[in-house]
Design a protein around this motif. Structure first.
Motif, PDB file in Angstrom:
ATOM      1  N   ILE A   1      32.313  15.844  23.991  1.00  0.00           N
ATOM      2  CA  ILE A   1      31.371  15.164  23.113  1.00  0.00           C
ATOM      3  C   ILE A   1      31.191  13.748  23.639  1.00  0.00           C
ATOM      4  N   TYR A   2      29.947  13.300  23.711  1.00  0.00           N
ATOM      5  CA  TYR A   2      29.655  11.936  24.133  1.00  0.00           C
ATOM      6  C   TYR A   2      29.076  11.161  22.962  1.00  0.00           C
ATOM      7  N   SER A   3      29.715  10.052  22.639  1.00  0.00           N
ATOM      8  CA  SER A   3      29.158   9.108  21.684  1.00  0.00           C
ATOM      9  C   SER A   3      28.113   8.296  22.427  1.00  0.00           C
ATOM     10  N   THR A   4      26.850   8.396  22.007  1.00  0.00           N
ATOM     11  CA  THR A   4      25.751   7.905  22.831  1.00  0.00           C
ATOM     12  C   THR A   4      25.022   6.711  22.224  1.00  0.00           C
TER      13      THR A   4
ATOM     14  N   GLY B   1      26.828   6.936  27.370  1.00  0.00           N
ATOM     15  CA  GLY B   1      27.883   7.369  26.464  1.00  0.00           C
ATOM     16  C   GLY B   1      29.215   7.517  27.149  1.00  0.00           C
ATOM     17  N   LYS B   2      30.242   7.670  26.344  1.00  0.00           N
ATOM     18  CA  LYS B   2      31.608   7.832  26.815  1.00  0.00           C
ATOM     19  C   LYS B   2      32.145   9.164  26.311  1.00  0.00           C
ATOM     20  N   ARG B   3      32.865   9.863  27.178  1.00  0.00           N
ATOM     21  CA  ARG B   3      33.319  11.215  26.866  1.00  0.00           C
ATOM     22  C   ARG B   3      34.527  11.221  25.942  1.00  0.00           C
ATOM     23  N   MET B   4      34.509  12.191  25.023  1.00  0.00           N
ATOM     24  CA  MET B   4      35.663  12.509  24.183  1.00  0.00           C
ATOM     25  C   MET B   4      35.960  13.999  24.318  1.00  0.00           C
ATOM     26  N   THR B   5      37.225  14.362  24.250  1.00  0.00           N
ATOM     27  CA  THR B   5      37.588  15.774  24.231  1.00  0.00           C
ATOM     28  C   THR B   5      37.015  16.416  22.977  1.00  0.00           C
ATOM     29  N   ALA B   6      36.417  17.596  23.131  1.00  0.00           N
ATOM     30  CA  ALA B   6      35.764  18.262  22.003  1.00  0.00           C
ATOM     31  C   ALA B   6      36.781  19.006  21.152  1.00  0.00           C
ATOM     32  N   ASP B   7      37.603  18.247  20.432  1.00  0.00           N
ATOM     33  CA  ASP B   7      38.552  18.874  19.525  1.00  0.00           C
ATOM     34  C   ASP B   7      38.108  18.629  18.083  1.00  0.00           C
ATOM     35  N   THR B   8      38.847  19.205  17.158  1.00  0.00           N
ATOM     36  CA  THR B   8      38.466  19.102  15.753  1.00  0.00           C
ATOM     37  C   THR B   8      38.402  17.650  15.301  1.00  0.00           C
TER      38      THR B   8
ATOM     39  N   PHE C   1      25.258  11.320  19.055  1.00  0.00           N
ATOM     40  CA  PHE C   1      26.271  11.941  19.903  1.00  0.00           C
ATOM     41  C   PHE C   1      25.722  13.249  20.451  1.00  0.00           C
ATOM     42  N   SER C   2      26.195  13.638  21.620  1.00  0.00           N
ATOM     43  CA  SER C   2      25.740  14.846  22.303  1.00  0.00           C
ATOM     44  C   SER C   2      26.929  15.664  22.775  1.00  0.00           C
ATOM     45  N   TRP C   3      26.710  16.959  22.866  1.00  0.00           N
ATOM     46  CA  TRP C   3      27.715  17.873  23.405  1.00  0.00           C
ATOM     47  C   TRP C   3      27.388  18.196  24.857  1.00  0.00           C
ATOM     48  N   PHE C   4      28.433  18.328  25.664  1.00  0.00           N
ATOM     49  CA  PHE C   4      28.317  18.807  27.040  1.00  0.00           C
ATOM     50  C   PHE C   4      29.123  20.089  27.125  1.00  0.00           C
ATOM     51  N   VAL C   5      28.439  21.219  27.390  1.00  0.00           N
ATOM     52  CA  VAL C   5      29.092  22.530  27.312  1.00  0.00           C
ATOM     53  C   VAL C   5      28.745  23.366  28.527  1.00  0.00           C
ATOM     54  N   ASP C   6      29.594  24.349  28.789  1.00  0.00           N
ATOM     55  CA  ASP C   6      29.351  25.388  29.782  1.00  0.00           C
ATOM     56  C   ASP C   6      28.724  26.563  29.043  1.00  0.00           C
ATOM     57  N   LEU C   7      27.547  27.005  29.462  1.00  0.00           N
ATOM     58  CA  LEU C   7      26.852  28.064  28.725  1.00  0.00           C
ATOM     59  C   LEU C   7      27.573  29.399  28.777  1.00  0.00           C
TER      60      LEU C   7
ATOM     61  N   MET D   1      13.094  10.440  36.908  1.00  0.00           N
ATOM     62  CA  MET D   1      14.292  10.767  36.141  1.00  0.00           C
ATOM     63  C   MET D   1      15.532  10.625  37.009  1.00  0.00           C
ATOM     64  N   ARG D   2      16.581  10.112  36.404  1.00  0.00           N
ATOM     65  CA  ARG D   2      17.891  10.097  37.046  1.00  0.00           C
ATOM     66  C   ARG D   2      18.864  10.721  36.058  1.00  0.00           C
ATOM     67  N   LEU D   3      19.304  11.942  36.391  1.00  0.00           N
ATOM     68  CA  LEU D   3      20.079  12.751  35.468  1.00  0.00           C
ATOM     69  C   LEU D   3      21.357  13.272  36.124  1.00  0.00           C
ATOM     70  N   PRO D   4      22.265  12.400  36.512  1.00  0.00           N
ATOM     71  CA  PRO D   4      23.522  12.877  37.107  1.00  0.00           C
ATOM     72  C   PRO D   4      24.358  13.614  36.067  1.00  0.00           C
ATOM     73  N   GLU D   5      25.024  14.656  36.511  1.00  0.00           N
ATOM     74  CA  GLU D   5      25.885  15.412  35.597  1.00  0.00           C
ATOM     75  C   GLU D   5      27.004  14.491  35.110  1.00  0.00           C
ATOM     76  N   PRO D   6      27.236  14.443  33.805  1.00  0.00           N
ATOM     77  CA  PRO D   6      28.194  13.458  33.277  1.00  0.00           C
ATOM     78  C   PRO D   6      29.635  13.798  33.608  1.00  0.00           C
ATOM     79  N   ASN D   7      30.462  12.751  33.646  1.00  0.00           N
ATOM     80  CA  ASN D   7      31.913  12.919  33.778  1.00  0.00           C
ATOM     81  C   ASN D   7      32.547  12.090  32.666  1.00  0.00           C
ATOM     82  N   GLU D   8      33.353  11.107  33.005  1.00  0.00           N
ATOM     83  CA  GLU D   8      33.902  10.248  31.951  1.00  0.00           C
ATOM     84  C   GLU D   8      32.803   9.454  31.256  1.00  0.00           C
ATOM     85  N   ARG D   9      31.774   9.146  32.004  1.00  0.00           N
ATOM     86  CA  ARG D   9      30.645   8.396  31.464  1.00  0.00           C
ATOM     87  C   ARG D   9      29.365   9.198  31.600  1.00  0.00           C
ATOM     88  N   LEU D  10      28.473   8.978  30.668  1.00  0.00           N
ATOM     89  CA  LEU D  10      27.139   9.568  30.685  1.00  0.00           C
ATOM     90  C   LEU D  10      26.138   8.444  30.908  1.00  0.00           C
TER      91      LEU D  10
END
Length: 254
Positions: A17-20, A198-205, A39-45, A169-178
């Motif tokens: 999850i990225y707080s954006t 944005g900054k990445r957070m682990t997608a936990d509860t 905030f946005s989710w980054f997921v593997d389909l 457009m500049r759309l690099p795949e996010p890592n620690e930062r978006l």
């Protein structure tokens, strides 16, 4: 859609999850800077988050919210979109940055799909854009090693911009930062610039609960903020542009 499992923790190995912070900047015919948080989710389909039942209303994913057939999965629809354009990933990974459903509501001004081959190399990017008129369009981008591409504008997004010009457009795949940026270039006009950081957070509860409390009903708030900003610009004298019919290519099935 999100898989239900009342006993399982969210699978976070391939989800974040990225707080954006989203910012739009225009300099003509009037100067305006529009910022909002979300905030946005980054997921593997192929490995969508699996949430406890009681958390699911805060983070759902549904094919109806994206291009293609709502009876198929998001992955199947992206594969079909690519196949229509002569691209076969041969099962390679597709990752998605998008807003989730929150209590059944969602709005995705921009969803990004990074499409890889079986060896992990980036083949292309699909950038899916929604406007507030419940229309959508997808751009197939041939990007360089930095995630950068150019494409003609084909879709009406803002009531203050015609369907002309070119997106850079500049759309690099996010890592620690978006850090995404979209620049609309039009002849004899200064650019319109949109950025998402944005900054990445682990997608936990815990992260899901924190984001829901920090920005309650985030998708609905985004729509309200965009429309209120439009009213403010109109009141300041920015002229409206007529809305053409949405292009059929890439338009979502409802």
């Amino acid at each position: 859609m999100t898989t239900a499992d009342s006993s399982a923790k969210p699978r976070s190995a391939n989800s974040s999850i990225y707080s954006t912070d989203i910012e739009h900047v225009r300099t003509a015919p009037l100067k305006n800077r529009f910022r909002y948080k979300s905030f946005s989710w980054f997921v593997d389909l192929d490995d969508m988050p699996r949430l406890r039942t009681w958390v699911q209303p805060l983070a759902g994913f549904d094919a109806r919210d994206h291009i293609g057939d709502p009876e198929r999965t998001i992955r199947e629809n992206i594969d079909a979109y690519l196949a229509e354009r002569g691209i076969d990933l041969h099962g390679g990974r597709i990752t998605m940055l998008a807003n989730s459903r929150v209590f059944g509501h969602t709005f995705n001004p921009l969803s990004v799909f990074w499409c890889h081959d079986p060896d992990g190399a980036l083949v292309c990017i699909v950038a899916e854009v929604h406007n507030t008129y419940k229309e959508s369009h997808a751009y197939l981008l041939d990007v360089d090693e930095h995630g950068s591409a150019r494409t003609p504008k084909k879709f009406y997004v803002s009531p203050f911009n015609d369907v002309d010009g070119e997106y850079r457009m500049r759309l690099p795949e996010p890592n620690e930062r978006l850090h995404l940026s979209i620049v609309l270039q039009r002849e004899n006009q200064p650019p319109f610039v949109a950025t998402v950081t944005g900054k990445r957070m682990t997608a936990d509860t815990g992260a899901i609960i924190r984001t829901a409390l920090a920005i309650p009903m985030a998708p609905l708030r985004v729509v309200i903020q965009i429309r209120w900003q439009g009213i403010r610009l109109w009141m300041r004298g920015l002229p409206l542009r007529s809305r053409p019919s949405a292009p059929a290519v890439g338009k979502a099935s409802r």
